[in-house]
Structure formats: C-alpha cells, structure tokens
Design a protein around this motif. Structure first.
Motif, PDB file in Angstrom:
ATOM      1  N   GLY A 102      33.021  15.946   8.245  1.00 26.80           N
ATOM      2  CA  GLY A 102      31.900  16.591   7.726  1.00 26.80           C
ATOM      3  C   GLY A 102      31.511  17.711   8.392  1.00 26.80           C
ATOM      4  N   ARG A 103      30.681  18.586   7.989  1.00 19.22           N
ATOM      5  CA  ARG A 103      29.843  19.758   8.602  1.00 19.22           C
ATOM      6  C   ARG A 103      28.842  18.926   9.238  1.00 19.22           C
ATOM      7  NH1 ARG A 103      34.412  21.062   5.507  1.00 19.22           N
ATOM      8  NH2 ARG A 103      34.027  22.670   4.293  1.00 19.22           N
ATOM      9  N   LEU A 104      28.135  18.069   8.857  1.00 23.63           N
ATOM     10  CA  LEU A 104      27.016  17.597   9.745  1.00 23.63           C
ATOM     11  C   LEU A 104      27.348  16.963  10.969  1.00 23.63           C
ATOM     12  CD1 LEU A 104      24.417  16.156   7.191  1.00 23.63           C
ATOM     13  CD2 LEU A 104      24.307  18.321   8.234  1.00 23.63           C
ATOM     14  N   TRP A 105      28.374  16.121  10.992  1.00 22.30           N
ATOM     15  CA  TRP A 105      28.659  15.203  11.997  1.00 22.30           C
ATOM     16  C   TRP A 105      29.386  16.044  13.275  1.00 22.30           C
ATOM     17  CZ3 TRP A 105      26.921  11.083  14.288  1.00 22.30           C
ATOM     18  CH2 TRP A 105      26.067  10.053  13.339  1.00 22.30           C
ATOM     19  N   TYR A 226      32.143  20.211   0.292  1.00 20.27           N
ATOM     20  CA  TYR A 226      32.805  19.356   1.056  1.00 20.27           C
ATOM     21  C   TYR A 226      33.007  17.956   0.642  1.00 20.27           C
ATOM     22  CZ  TYR A 226      34.006  15.570   4.645  1.00 20.27           C
ATOM     23  OH  TYR A 226      34.283  14.526   5.478  1.00 20.27           O
ATOM     24  N   LEU A 227      31.823  17.518   0.042  1.00 22.96           N
ATOM     25  CA  LEU A 227      31.868  16.207  -0.600  1.00 22.96           C
ATOM     26  C   LEU A 227      32.586  15.923  -1.798  1.00 22.96           C
ATOM     27  CD1 LEU A 227      27.896  15.650  -0.322  1.00 22.96           C
ATOM     28  CD2 LEU A 227      29.768  14.243   0.888  1.00 22.96           C
ATOM     29  N   VAL A 228      32.727  17.168  -2.686  1.00 24.39           N
ATOM     30  CA  VAL A 228      33.639  17.408  -3.761  1.00 24.39           C
ATOM     31  C   VAL A 228      35.095  17.148  -3.382  1.00 24.39           C
ATOM     32  CG1 VAL A 228      34.604  18.834  -5.647  1.00 24.39           C
ATOM     33  CG2 VAL A 228      32.218  18.591  -5.287  1.00 24.39           C
ATOM     34  N   LYS A 229      35.442  17.826  -2.141  1.00 23.06           N
ATOM     35  CA  LYS A 229      36.739  17.932  -1.592  1.00 23.06           C
ATOM     36  C   LYS A 229      37.124  16.365  -1.342  1.00 23.06           C
ATOM     37  CE  LYS A 229      39.613  20.057   2.018  1.00 23.06           C
ATOM     38  NZ  LYS A 229      39.671  21.133   3.099  1.00 23.06           N
ATOM     39  N   GLU A 259      32.506  24.364 -11.400  1.00 22.81           N
ATOM     40  CA  GLU A 259      33.383  25.510 -11.018  1.00 22.81           C
ATOM     41  C   GLU A 259      34.023  25.156  -9.572  1.00 22.81           C
ATOM     42  OE1 GLU A 259      30.573  28.739 -10.436  1.00 22.81           O
ATOM     43  OE2 GLU A 259      30.913  29.490 -12.382  1.00 22.81           O
ATOM     44  N   ILE A 260      33.358  24.186  -8.689  1.00 14.57           N
ATOM     45  CA  ILE A 260      34.000  23.829  -7.516  1.00 14.57           C
ATOM     46  C   ILE A 260      35.135  22.909  -7.760  1.00 14.57           C
ATOM     47  CG2 ILE A 260      33.345  22.374  -5.402  1.00 14.57           C
ATOM     48  CD1 ILE A 260      30.579  23.278  -5.743  1.00 14.57           C
ATOM     49  N   LEU A 432      38.325  26.956  -1.245  1.00 20.71           N
ATOM     50  CA  LEU A 432      37.821  25.713  -0.537  1.00 20.71           C
ATOM     51  C   LEU A 432      39.014  24.917   0.098  1.00 20.71           C
ATOM     52  CD1 LEU A 432      35.667  23.510  -0.383  1.00 20.71           C
ATOM     53  CD2 LEU A 432      36.022  22.784  -2.680  1.00 20.71           C
ATOM     54  N   ARG A 433      39.992  24.519  -0.501  1.00 17.83           N
ATOM     55  CA  ARG A 433      41.069  23.822   0.064  1.00 17.83           C
ATOM     56  C   ARG A 433      41.512  24.088   1.332  1.00 17.83           C
ATOM     57  NH1 ARG A 433      45.260  19.984  -0.924  1.00 17.83           N
ATOM     58  NH2 ARG A 433      47.388  20.904  -0.370  1.00 17.83           N
ATOM     59  N   ILE A 434      41.428  25.661   1.787  1.00 20.26           N
ATOM     60  CA  ILE A 434      41.813  26.168   2.861  1.00 20.26           C
ATOM     61  C   ILE A 434      40.961  26.768   3.591  1.00 20.26           C
ATOM     62  CG2 ILE A 434      44.314  26.317   2.246  1.00 20.26           C
ATOM     63  CD1 ILE A 434      43.711  29.619   1.878  1.00 20.26           C
TER      64      ILE A 434
END
Length: 549
Positions: A102-105, A226-229, A259-260, A432-434
């Motif tokens: 994830g982005r935070l860690w 990221y969470l949706v992914k 949309e995401i 999003l995927r790439i």
C-alpha cells in the motif's frame, strides 16, 4: 502551445467543476501537505550537495584537494550522482511496494531507508566508499518518493484540483532546494570554517524531513483506489468519504467508487486475468497504453537533458562561470535562485495547471527556458573566461549581469514547465491496473537520465582539450535539447486538465500522430455523445415505465 482551454477564467478562484464544495476540506489539504512535502527529498539533496562538496572540512576529509582537475571532476560527479543511481533502484522498488503493502506503508519504509543512508553518509570518517554507500542507500528512499507521492496525490485528489494537489510535490522540491541553499549559505556565514559542523548541520535537514513525513503518514488514510484494487471496497468507500468530506451513501461517492470498480473490471477483462503476462501485454501491446508510456519516457529524456536540472545541482559553479566571485556571493546567488524556482512552482500549482491547462503552462515554461539557455550560450561564446586578477569591461559586466538574470529566468521556466509536468503527467495518465508499475518504470528512466546528466556535466564543462564541450558548448547543447523538447511537447502531449483519472482513456482513442493536437477535442466530443446516449436511454426507460403503469 495549443490545447490549454477556452474562455478567460478568474485565476484567483478555484473552479470545482461538478465537484461539491465539501470535497475541498481540511482532510484533503492535510493529505496533500503530508505527501506533497516528499518532493523536498530530492530538492534537499540537489541543493545541499554542491555546497557540501565546497566545504573546507569535507574537501580535506576526503582528500579532494589532492586530486587532479580531471580526477576531481570524476569524483564530484560520482558523489553527486550516487543518489540518482540509488533512486533508479528506489523507483523500481516503489511499484512493488505500492501494490503489495500500500501507499502508506511504502511511505514509512522509504523514510527509514532515507534516514539510514544519510546517517551512513554523515559518519563516513573520510572513507569515500562509505560516502558512496550512504548516498546510494539514501537514494533508494528518495527515489521511491517520486512514485509514491504523485500516485497517492493523484488518487485522492478531486479531478477539479488534481493538478494543484499533484504539483505540491514539484513545489516541495523547491522548498527543499531553497532551504538547502540557505542552509549552505548560512553555515558558510555563521559556522567556523574548517569544522565538520559546517557541512553536517545542513545535511541533517534530510533527517528532519524524513522524520516529519514518517510521523504524518500515521494520520492519513490509505488510497481508495488501491483498496479497490485489492478488493477492499467497503474500506475504500469509507476512506473516500472521509477525504471528500461526504457521507458513504452520497451519490458523488457512489459514482466515483463505481467508476473505479468499472475501470478495474474492464482492465481485468481486457487481459483475461493473465497475471504478470497480462499486465505486460496491457502496457506494451495495447496502443493507447503504450502511447502513454512513450509520453512518460520521452518527457523524462527531454526534460532531464534540457540543462535546468544541472544548474540546480551545480548552481554555485555556474554562477562562477558567469562572473560571480567569492564563495559567500556564489552561495547567496544560489539561495536566491532557490527562491525564484519556489515562487515559479507556486504560481504554476495555484494559477496555471488547472486553469490555463497543463500544455500551455508547459509551453510557456519551455519558451522561457530556451530563451535563457540561448542567451547564456551566446554570452559564454562571446565573452572569454577571466584569468585570475582580470576584470570585465563595462559592456562585459552588463552582459554578465544579463546572463545571471537568465539563470534565474531558466529556473522560473523549468519550475512552471518541465519540472511540474513530468510528475503530474506521469501520475495521472495511466489506468489503475498499470499505474504503479508504469509510473515506477518511467521514474527509473528519470533517474537513469538524471544520473547520466549529473555525472556528465562536470566533464562536459571541461575544455575541449581535456575532452569536454567547454561551458559555451554545454549550453548550446542544452539550448538545442530544450527547443526539441518544446516542439515534441506541442505535437505529442494532449491536454489532461479537468478529467477524472478514469476519464483519461478518452484522450488516447485517436491515431498516435493525432493525439497531441486533437485528443482533447475528440475526448470532449465523446463525452457529449455518451451523455446524449445516457439521456436517451433514461428517457426510453421513463416512457417504458409510464406505459407499463
């Protein structure tokens, strides 16, 4: 450059478009501040290293004063460029970590790497190998900031202010540069010459910023995209609602999450869930995605070799070339250079990228930079370098002052042009995927070119007899690359302002040679057509429902 937008707008008022007023709330701005200041990582290093290499204690500690001119140029280039080498690995590492933890860690671990590298550098004890190692490890952390921060900012920002939010990162680069320049100048003025504290104290700015970013990360929310992914849709909805200042059942939240999810589903269906093979096919075998990667790679190539980054790193040496004498005077001129670039970045972020558009802002910046580089090259060609004890004539002094002003103008143009756009475009144009892997790959290329440039410039500045281009030849080279970059940007880069991340696909539906000039117009027409179809469908459903009743 064309493609920036239509009717005149009030540049002092944020245009929310169809975003509700609640989206511009303190949680958004806190997140933007927390991740935006990661840009200072690069700025601090670029602003400090030239001053550190000139400090008497550092020079004696590493024996730089005992080296030949060519050997010194090579060692200075290696020390300066070692962070760029580490940043190549850092940018590659960032995409793995962004998508795995994830982005935070990813933010937290890069701060720890950054601090570790600086501590190793500070405790080198005269060992050149340890200097290299410390700067390489610091680079592993610093390199990740260029992927993690812009990606996170673009993913949490409302589309109406995404340019502003993402450009806080490039603006923070200049906060770092400005603080570093003033720290070097202040240490030269107020700390005893020949002591280790004269270069150690300014270098601790690295640790201060890394620690601050690490602490702030614990008060922010993970990226909803990221969470949706990773399949955590409920948590994604809750996080998006928090950062937008809306309830989880608000129609804007429901629409954005939908949309995401829809884009992610379409991407997965297009690659049939083929894992890594599917991702690589999506990146390089789908023409619209390959074009986006091409934009990312070439924008890095042309921006890094346009010369402005070299001026940032070796500013005191360039001011000396143009007639600024004395270490204090060079450092003062360099500090003012940092202020000019910071002001330009602020103007670009607040008033340009989301108002007149990315492309017009880039065009203005490149034009200023090209004009400046051309003047400096002409000056260095016409005015010979002074030997020790010689002085300029009156006309040469005026020309020298003009060249110094042009250094400042080039910095202004770079800050509002290439430097802002290279991060913004790289953060917002990919699906999003790439997104993480594409952004990471492009930033690896960014640091490869930055390494090559920062490593080459000391040797390029050597006289032709010593194998270099000479100062004049170096600036003529920068001029040509800047002009090529301006023509390329006009022809190939489409206008991206005012679109959601999920709506970027519409810009890349045309043939590759049409996207830069006509992509925005075509995308707008597609939006209108889709809205008309949706209205017609709704009307038919309403009529059908009435008839059924």
């Amino acid at each position: 450059m064309a493609g920036g937008g239509g009717k005149p707008q009030n540049i002092f008022k944020l245009n929310r478009g169809d975003d509700p007023k609640e989206v511009l709330n303190w949680r958004l701005w806190f997140a933007v501040l927390s991740f935006g200041i990661m840009g200072a990582a690069r700025g601090i290093d670029e602003g400090l290293i030239s001053g550190t290499l000139a400090k008497t204690h550092f020079v004696h500690l590493l024996g730089l004063d005992k080296m030949s001119k060519v050997e010194l140029a090579n060692v200075k280039g290696n020390i300066s460029a070692m962070v760029q080498i580490g940043s190549v690995g850092g940018a590659a590492l960032a995409f793995v970590l962004c998508d795995r933890i994830g982005r935070l860690w990813a933010t937290r671990q890069l701060c720890l790497l950054w601090i570790l590298g600086i501590v190793i550098f500070l405790t080198n004890g005269g060992r050149l190998g340890q200097v290299y190692a410390g700067r390489f490890i610091a680079g592993l952390g610093i390199g990740q900031t260029t992927v993690v921060a812009p990606v996170y900012l673009s993913e949490i920002a409302p589309k109406s202010v995404r340019g502003l939010c993402t450009c806080t990162f490039s603006g923070a680069v200049y906060i770092g540069i400005m603080l570093a320049y003033f720290a070097s100048w202040g240490s030269q003025l107020h700390i005893q010459n020949g002591t280790s504290t004269q270069w150690v104290v300014p270098t601790t700015i690295h640790v201060m910023f890394a620690g601050l970013i690490l602490i702030l990360s614990f008060f922010n929310y993970e990226s909803p995209r990221y969470l949706v992914k990773i399949g955590k849709d409920d948590k994604a909805t809750a996080n998006l609602a928090r950062v937008r200042g809306l309830s989880v059942d608000d129609h804007h939240i429901i629409k954005e999450i939908s949309e995401i999810q829809q884009q992610l589903q379409e991407e997965q269906e297009a690659t049939l869930g083929q894992g890594w093979v599917g991702i690589l096919k999506e990146m390089f075998l789908m023409p619209n995605n390959f074009y986006r990667i091409y934009l990312g790679l070439f924008s890095q190539l042309l921006s890094q070799w346009s010369g402005a980054q070299s001026i940032t790193i070796y500013a005191p040496e360039f001011f000396a070339l143009l007639g600024t004498e004395g270490q204090n005077e060079k450092l003062f001129a360099t500090a003012i250079f940092g202020v000019v670039k910071f002001v330009a970045a602020i103007i670009c972020a607040l008033f340009l990228v989301d108002v007149i558009g990315r492309k017009r802002s880039l065009g203005i910046g490149i034009s200023l930079q090209a004009l400046s580089m051309c003047y400096i090259a002409a000056y260095l060609t016409a005015v010979p370098q002074l030997a020790e004890g010689e002085e300029f004539t009156s006309s040469q002094k005026h020309a020298s002052t003009g060249a110094i002003v042009m250094i400042y103008i080039s910095g202004f143009g770079w800050a509002m042009g290439w430097n802002s756009m290279q991060y913004l475009l790289n953060a917002e144009i990919y699906p999003l995927r790439i997104r993480a892997i594409s952004s990471s790959m492009v930033m690896c290329f960014h640091f490869v070119n930055q390494y090559g440039n920062s490593r080459a410039v000391p040797n390029m500045l050597l006289s032709k007899s010593a194998g270099g281009l000479g100062p004049a030849g170096t600036f003529w080279f920068f001029t040509v690359i800047t002009l090529i970059g301006g023509a390329w940007a006009w022809f190939f880069i489409p206008e991206t302002s005012g679109r959601s991340l999920e709506g970027m696909d519409r810009l890349f539906m045309l043939r590759w040679w049409q996207i830069g000039r006509y992509g925005q117009k075509d995308a707008d027409e597609r939006v209108v057509a889709e809205e008309m179809l949706a209205d017609e469908k709704m009307a038919r459903e309403t009529v059908h429902e009435v008839e059924r009743v």
